[in-house]
Scaffold this motif. Sequence first.
Motif, short mmCIF file in Angstrom:
data_model
loop_
_atom_site.label_atom_id
_atom_site.label_comp_id
_atom_site.label_asym_id
_atom_site.label_seq_id
_atom_site.Cartn_x
_atom_site.Cartn_y
_atom_site.Cartn_z
N PRO A 49 0.82 -1.23 0.00
CA PRO A 49 0.00 0.00 0.00
C PRO A 49 0.85 1.28 0.00
O PRO A 49 0.50 2.26 -0.66
CB PRO A 49 -0.82 -0.12 1.29
CG PRO A 49 -0.91 -1.59 1.52
CD PRO A 49 0.43 -2.12 1.09
N GLU A 54 -1.11 4.50 -0.43
CA GLU A 54 -2.31 4.17 0.34
C GLU A 54 -1.92 3.63 1.71
O GLU A 54 -0.78 3.23 1.94
CB GLU A 54 -3.16 3.13 -0.39
CG GLU A 54 -3.71 3.61 -1.72
CD GLU A 54 -4.69 2.63 -2.35
OE1 GLU A 54 -5.45 1.99 -1.59
OE2 GLU A 54 -4.68 2.50 -3.58
N LYS A 55 -2.89 3.61 2.59
CA LYS A 55 -2.70 3.03 3.91
C LYS A 55 -3.96 2.22 4.22
O LYS A 55 -5.07 2.72 4.04
CB LYS A 55 -2.51 4.13 4.95
CG LYS A 55 -2.12 3.61 6.30
CD LYS A 55 -1.75 4.75 7.24
CE LYS A 55 -1.47 4.14 8.58
NZ LYS A 55 -0.34 4.73 9.24
N LEU A 56 -3.77 0.99 4.65
CA LEU A 56 -4.90 0.15 4.96
C LEU A 56 -5.48 0.48 6.34
O LEU A 56 -4.74 0.82 7.25
CB LEU A 56 -4.49 -1.33 4.92
CG LEU A 56 -3.96 -1.84 3.59
CD1 LEU A 56 -3.58 -3.31 3.71
CD2 LEU A 56 -4.99 -1.66 2.49
N GLU A 71 -10.70 -5.62 2.54
CA GLU A 71 -9.95 -4.41 2.24
C GLU A 71 -8.71 -4.72 1.40
O GLU A 71 -8.42 -4.02 0.42
CB GLU A 71 -9.52 -3.74 3.55
CG GLU A 71 -8.67 -2.50 3.32
CD GLU A 71 -8.11 -1.92 4.60
OE1 GLU A 71 -8.11 -0.68 4.71
OE2 GLU A 71 -7.66 -2.70 5.48
N PHE A 75 -8.04 -3.50 -2.43
CA PHE A 75 -6.80 -2.76 -2.73
C PHE A 75 -6.10 -3.37 -3.94
O PHE A 75 -5.70 -2.66 -4.87
CB PHE A 75 -5.86 -2.77 -1.52
CG PHE A 75 -4.46 -2.38 -1.86
CD1 PHE A 75 -4.10 -1.05 -2.00
CD2 PHE A 75 -3.48 -3.35 -2.08
CE1 PHE A 75 -2.81 -0.70 -2.35
CE2 PHE A 75 -2.19 -3.01 -2.43
CZ PHE A 75 -1.85 -1.68 -2.57
N ARG A 78 -8.18 -2.82 -7.22
CA ARG A 78 -8.19 -1.40 -7.59
C ARG A 78 -6.87 -1.01 -8.27
O ARG A 78 -6.84 -0.16 -9.15
CB ARG A 78 -8.42 -0.57 -6.32
CG ARG A 78 -8.41 0.91 -6.51
CD ARG A 78 -8.82 1.67 -5.25
NE ARG A 78 -7.96 1.44 -4.09
CZ ARG A 78 -8.31 0.72 -3.01
NH1 ARG A 78 -9.51 0.16 -2.93
NH2 ARG A 78 -7.49 0.58 -1.99
N ASN A 79 -5.78 -1.66 -7.85
CA ASN A 79 -4.47 -1.35 -8.39
C ASN A 79 -4.01 -2.31 -9.48
O ASN A 79 -2.85 -2.34 -9.85
CB ASN A 79 -3.45 -1.27 -7.25
CG ASN A 79 -3.65 -0.02 -6.42
OD1 ASN A 79 -3.38 1.09 -6.88
ND2 ASN A 79 -4.19 -0.18 -5.23
#
Length: 174
Positions: A49, A54-56, A71, A75, A78-79
């Motif tokens: 992330p 990003e940060k989870l 989550e 992630f 999405r990436n």
Amino acid sequence: MEETVLHEIEPVWNSESQLLLLGTMPSPASRKAGFFYMHPQNRFWNVLPAVFGEKLAYPNNSPDSESAIRERREFLLRNKIALWDVLSSCSIEGAADSSIKNAEPNDFTEILEKSKIRLVFCTGKTAFNFWNKFCAPRYEEKFGLKCGCLPSTSPANAAWNLEKLIEAYGAVKV
């Protein structure tokens, strides 16, 4: 104690996936949680992330939960990242990749035929060696793949601190 392990965690991917990240075989903690890199000291879910800015919400030291797994899956998708492991089964002692015997590879045909993956990275030397032994001859030329090796995020790889891991994993941005 050595045990024979069958990989039972489904790969994460969809038709838009462009990058395939591969470990060797899920650890006992990951097998128990039913998802990848779930040992609380493994830095994978801190490193990846960070690479994508990003940060989870559920860091590695959170209790295993459906929310944390959902989550992480969101992630990845999405990436445009697919995540799985090179091996479908092996004999192994705990989580020690160095103890692996009787290794059998996963079949990547469906993922590679039904996605946009053209770049593969293994998350450690053992996964990379097994990819080269079992998978490279079968998939690289046929699908136009390139495979690289990233450092392991395992706590056993103490030579690599979080900052160095994040820098190395920057290679995965597609």
